[in-house]
Design an enzyme around this catalytic site. Structure first.
Site, mmCIF file in Angstrom:
data_model
loop_
_atom_site.group_PDB
_atom_site.id
_atom_site.type_symbol
_atom_site.label_atom_id
_atom_site.label_comp_id
_atom_site.label_asym_id
_atom_site.label_seq_id
_atom_site.Cartn_x
_atom_site.Cartn_y
_atom_site.Cartn_z
ATOM 1 N N PHE A 133 -3.328 -5.284 4.576
ATOM 2 C CA PHE A 133 -2.612 -5.077 3.321
ATOM 3 C C PHE A 133 -3.156 -6.070 2.300
ATOM 4 O O PHE A 133 -3.326 -7.258 2.602
ATOM 5 C CB PHE A 133 -1.109 -5.275 3.520
ATOM 6 C CG PHE A 133 -0.313 -4.860 2.322
ATOM 7 C CD1 PHE A 133 -0.251 -3.524 1.947
ATOM 8 C CD2 PHE A 133 0.347 -5.798 1.552
ATOM 9 C CE1 PHE A 133 0.471 -3.129 0.824
ATOM 10 C CE2 PHE A 133 1.078 -5.414 0.428
ATOM 11 C CZ PHE A 133 1.135 -4.081 0.065
ATOM 12 N N TYR B 230 12.038 -4.794 5.598
ATOM 13 C CA TYR B 230 12.581 -3.735 4.736
ATOM 14 C C TYR B 230 11.983 -2.374 5.053
ATOM 15 O O TYR B 230 12.381 -1.385 4.451
ATOM 16 C CB TYR B 230 12.412 -4.071 3.243
ATOM 17 C CG TYR B 230 11.043 -4.567 2.832
ATOM 18 C CD1 TYR B 230 9.977 -3.677 2.723
ATOM 19 C CD2 TYR B 230 10.829 -5.900 2.543
ATOM 20 C CE1 TYR B 230 8.727 -4.132 2.340
ATOM 21 C CE2 TYR B 230 9.580 -6.363 2.164
ATOM 22 C CZ TYR B 230 8.539 -5.475 2.058
ATOM 23 O OH TYR B 230 7.301 -5.923 1.682
ATOM 24 N N LYS B 231 11.035 -2.338 5.995
ATOM 25 C CA LYS B 231 10.433 -1.055 6.368
ATOM 26 C C LYS B 231 11.203 -0.478 7.563
ATOM 27 O O LYS B 231 12.315 0.004 7.406
ATOM 28 C CB LYS B 231 8.952 -1.264 6.686
ATOM 29 C CG LYS B 231 8.135 -1.758 5.491
ATOM 30 C CD LYS B 231 6.677 -1.969 5.879
ATOM 31 C CE LYS B 231 5.870 -2.560 4.726
ATOM 32 N NZ LYS B 231 5.614 -1.597 3.650
ATOM 33 N N ASP C 12 -0.028 -9.615 11.494
ATOM 34 C CA ASP C 12 0.982 -9.142 10.551
ATOM 35 C C ASP C 12 1.563 -7.852 11.134
ATOM 36 O O ASP C 12 0.826 -6.881 11.358
ATOM 37 C CB ASP C 12 0.332 -8.899 9.185
ATOM 38 C CG ASP C 12 1.311 -8.350 8.152
ATOM 39 O OD1 ASP C 12 2.380 -7.838 8.528
ATOM 40 O OD2 ASP C 12 0.974 -8.409 6.952
#
Lengths: 395, 395
Positions: free
Chosen positions: A111, A207-208, A182
């Site tokens: 990311f 939050y995913k 990650d």
């Protein structure tokens, strides 16, 4: 447990939500839990809430709940900050474990924020460090004795391609490098066994797939045998061995507590703590099995009915996370048309239509209904309508 | 506006709250505002909330509201992270503005976390930097041409002693140093004019006098003429010029947006945004005037009635923030006895009894009633009771 567990969520009527890989939906009880913290804890206890209501223990307490889903023992995970900050914290600590090496190795599937944080860290250290970015397939070969830290996101945010965590960690460690994972697209999505992997550190967001809500805090894991020796360069007072002694100089706390920085976000943590109850009685093995049934079916249906799209995700389920991406040159507009019809996926430039499969609240019926809508959008060339082609902000 | 505005808060019955300098009380409407974000925004819009509900603009929008109280123009303040992280971000950026200097100057009155973050930054840079800590009164004389950054908290967390922001900033800048102010005990407490001071950067928290709730996010200010040249070493994706382009390398965003790091804490920000409405129609000049009436009266009453205590705060109101501290060897137990009687102050080692005056929800009657209780605790030597001497956690 029989999945899905739709009744554990407040899902909007008529929506098929295939974007839990961006922001999970609202679990039941979160509103009430946060309301209680606001009115009955903050409102009634005020400053005493830190002791009376166990706010101070919340980051480690919630961390242990997250830990269960990623193969991390109790007390090895703590919540706080954002994922970008936790990446910085992990990689800076990792570099200090290999003072004679100068390379942070990552891949083009990471990311971007992870890469940006590494860039900033390197600029800050200003000591000849290098961020080396290779293609995901080239990572193993690129791990040499110059590499101090291998920093990878296990599941690619665009394609769902998944690294072999155990194998890459082994390769890194055999070359003397420190491994930082990650887990943004892994925690709550795929089976992760941090302990078995032996990796030194891991970070992730909540939050995913963990449904903690917009802005939910991040987590950090440090391997228990290492945690009392790693240096937390983001050395905030709540990572101090005795925060309320107000010493003039920093002494890191015991265990994972040293990776805390500032005052924890009590309201966000309350939302997350309640959200974690949707995992009660659920194992990641059954989630993963159910996720593969959904994604395999989705791929089969799309390939049978939507020839305009090209699979971008690995076809081998074992090499894929919990999302499926298809390439389509008109993907942005097609996704807007889908969203307008209640099928929520998302789009990543240049041509990626991304669909996340979350078996806690999705079943095969949802998958088939989503493909029905997708096929309709494509067959009727709805992506050609001006209202869908107008490019707005893409989150 | 006639202060106080008690009806803008949900204050517990029978409590006199003199600890707004640690955690402000609950403003009215916060519960409903957060509930609405949870149920009507997150729950209904899910990922679309980022666009539909303006979550992405919230850090700058709330920042501008905070800015009004500290003399910062619209668009020069942005919310995010914790104060410790914002200290790190400001000081690291400030050091880069003076690459030939190696000293961070601070004082022994700074909040320890600020010192710890500077320590961590210095260790991370590993390039001969030094954190030089002097007594508060010695700061001006200690600013020499070795000093890259002067990092101070305007109002001392223990005593309320206040630096002369304009004068210290001038001295720092005349010596070629960069000035970073921590406004933790200033924002919402005293009149601050960042623009007039000319300081390069400022940071602060919002859970004290700004009543944002436990874990409310921090803020950072960068002087507008500098902001497009400072380097955000905590270079997270939301500080990128085009976060959703997902470039592989970092390009800082325009203006204060570059000081954003990761995903903003939407629920905490919603609480804070509502909390900021208690300042509607209120000027800091009237808050400051009312605060001094309260604190002067408190000092006079305590000195007249409680001879056991010794004033630790500056007697000169102009050199004092919005809190008053008294020294007392049995201060810890005396404070526990006070708290048990509904008068909430706090204690800081070794002997500091600390009382914060917040004219938005306190009046002279509260001050007198608080001193009545204090006098009773002292006259009856209630601090000698075992239940108050047992040392628990002190937040």
């Amino acid at each position: 447990m029989t999945l899905p567990l739709k009744d554990r969520f407040d899902l909007p009527e008529g929506m098929i939500y295939l974007d839990g890989n961006s922001l999970g939906p609202l679990p039941k009880g979160v509103g009430a839990a946060v309301q209680s913290v606001i009115a009955k804890e903050w409102g009634a206890h005020l400053i005493k809430g830190w002791n009376d209501c166990d706010w101070m223990d919340q980051p480690a307490r919630v961390g242990t709940r997250v830990g269960r889903l990623i193969g991390a023992p109790a007390g090895s995970v703590v919540m706080g900050d954002t994922l970008s900050i936790k990446v910085f914290q992990a990689v800076s600590a990792a570099l200090a474990l290999r003072p004679d090496r100068r390379v942070i190795l990552s891949d083009s599937g990471n990311f971007p924020s992870d890469l940006y944080m590494a860039e900033g860290l390197i600029a800050l250290k200003d000591a000849g460090y290098e961020l080396r970015i290779v293609e995901p397939e080239a990572v193993a070969d690129a791990i040499d004795r110059e590499v101090a830290v291998v920093m990878l996101t296990e599941v690619d945010y665009r394609t769902g391609r998944m690294h072999d965590m155990a194998a890459v960690t082994d390769t890194a460690q055999n070359a003397g490098a420190v491994m930082v994972w990650d887990l943004a697209h892994s925690a709550g999505a795929v089976e992760v066994d941090l302990t078995a992997s032996g990796c030194e550190m891991a970070v992730g967001c909540t939050y995913k797939y963990l449904n903690g809500g917009p802005g939910a805090p991040a987590f950090i894991y440090v391997r228990p045998d290492l945690v009392d020796t790693v240096t937390p360069f983001l050395s905030g007072w709540l990572g101090h061995a005795a925060p309320f002694a107000f010493d003039r100089s920093y002494t890191p706390g015991k265990g994972i507590e040293r990776m805390r920085v500032g005052t924890p976000p009590v309201l966000q943590l309350a939302a997350l703590e309640q959200a974690m109850t949707v995992w009660d009685g659920v194992t990641m093995a059954e989630v993963r099995a159910a996720s593969l049934i959904l994604s395999e079916r989705f791929i089969a249906e799309v390939e049978a009915r939507c020839s305009q799209l090209t699979l971008l995700s690995p076809r081998d389920a074992a090499r894929r996370g919990s999302q499926v991406s298809f390439g389509f040159d008109n993907g942005y507009a097609a996704m807007q048309a889908l969203i307008a019809r209640g099928v929520i996926g998302d789009f990543r430039a240049p041509n990626v239509m991304r669909f996340g499969f979350t078996p806690l609240y999705l079943d095969v019926g949802d998958v088939i209904a989503a493909v029905d809508t997708l096929q309709d959008v494509l067959d009727r060339r709805l992506w050609d309508k001006p209202e869908y082609r107008a490019v707005g902000r893409v989150t």
